[in-house]
Design an enzyme around this catalytic site. Structure first.
Site, short mmCIF file in Angstrom:
data_model
loop_
_atom_site.label_atom_id
_atom_site.label_comp_id
_atom_site.label_asym_id
_atom_site.label_seq_id
_atom_site.Cartn_x
_atom_site.Cartn_y
_atom_site.Cartn_z
N ASP A 39 -8.44 41.49 20.13
CA ASP A 39 -8.42 40.13 19.57
C ASP A 39 -9.01 39.08 20.50
O ASP A 39 -8.32 38.22 21.00
CB ASP A 39 -7.00 39.75 19.16
CG ASP A 39 -6.01 39.83 20.31
OD1 ASP A 39 -6.37 40.40 21.35
OD2 ASP A 39 -4.90 39.33 20.17
N ASP A 57 -3.21 37.40 25.63
CA ASP A 57 -3.16 36.94 27.02
C ASP A 57 -2.99 35.43 27.09
O ASP A 57 -2.31 34.91 27.98
CB ASP A 57 -4.40 37.37 27.78
CG ASP A 57 -4.44 38.87 28.03
OD1 ASP A 57 -3.39 39.53 27.87
OD2 ASP A 57 -5.51 39.39 28.37
#
Length: 80
Positions: A39, A57
């Site tokens: 992603d 993240d």
């Protein structure tokens, strides 16, 4: 982390921990499903490009910033 979320009454702290847990779970799901983290988002306008990042993240980083803010700013205000 999940136990910490359940025990806290501070909304920012719970949200920050949720972002960290959610980001970690998102990365694990990507690794299991695709063999790599999938992603990624890239912002660009025409030929100008700025920063490519992984959503999971980014959630983890936002959660860590929230934890730091809660720890160094809000916790001091609560103890006063």
């Amino acid at each position: 982390l999940s136990l910490w979320i359940r025990r806290t009454t501070a909304k920012l702290l719970a949200t920050s921990l949720g972002l960290i847990v959610g980001g970690a779970i998102g990365n694990v799901v990507d690794r299991l499903a695709y063999g790599a983290v999938f992603d990624f988002i890239q912002f660009h306008i025409g030929t100008w490009s700025w920063y490519v990042f992984n959503v999971a993240d980014a959630a983890i980083v936002a959660g860590v910033f929230g934890l730091l803010y809660d720890s160094f700013v809000l916790d001091r205000q609560r103890t006063r």
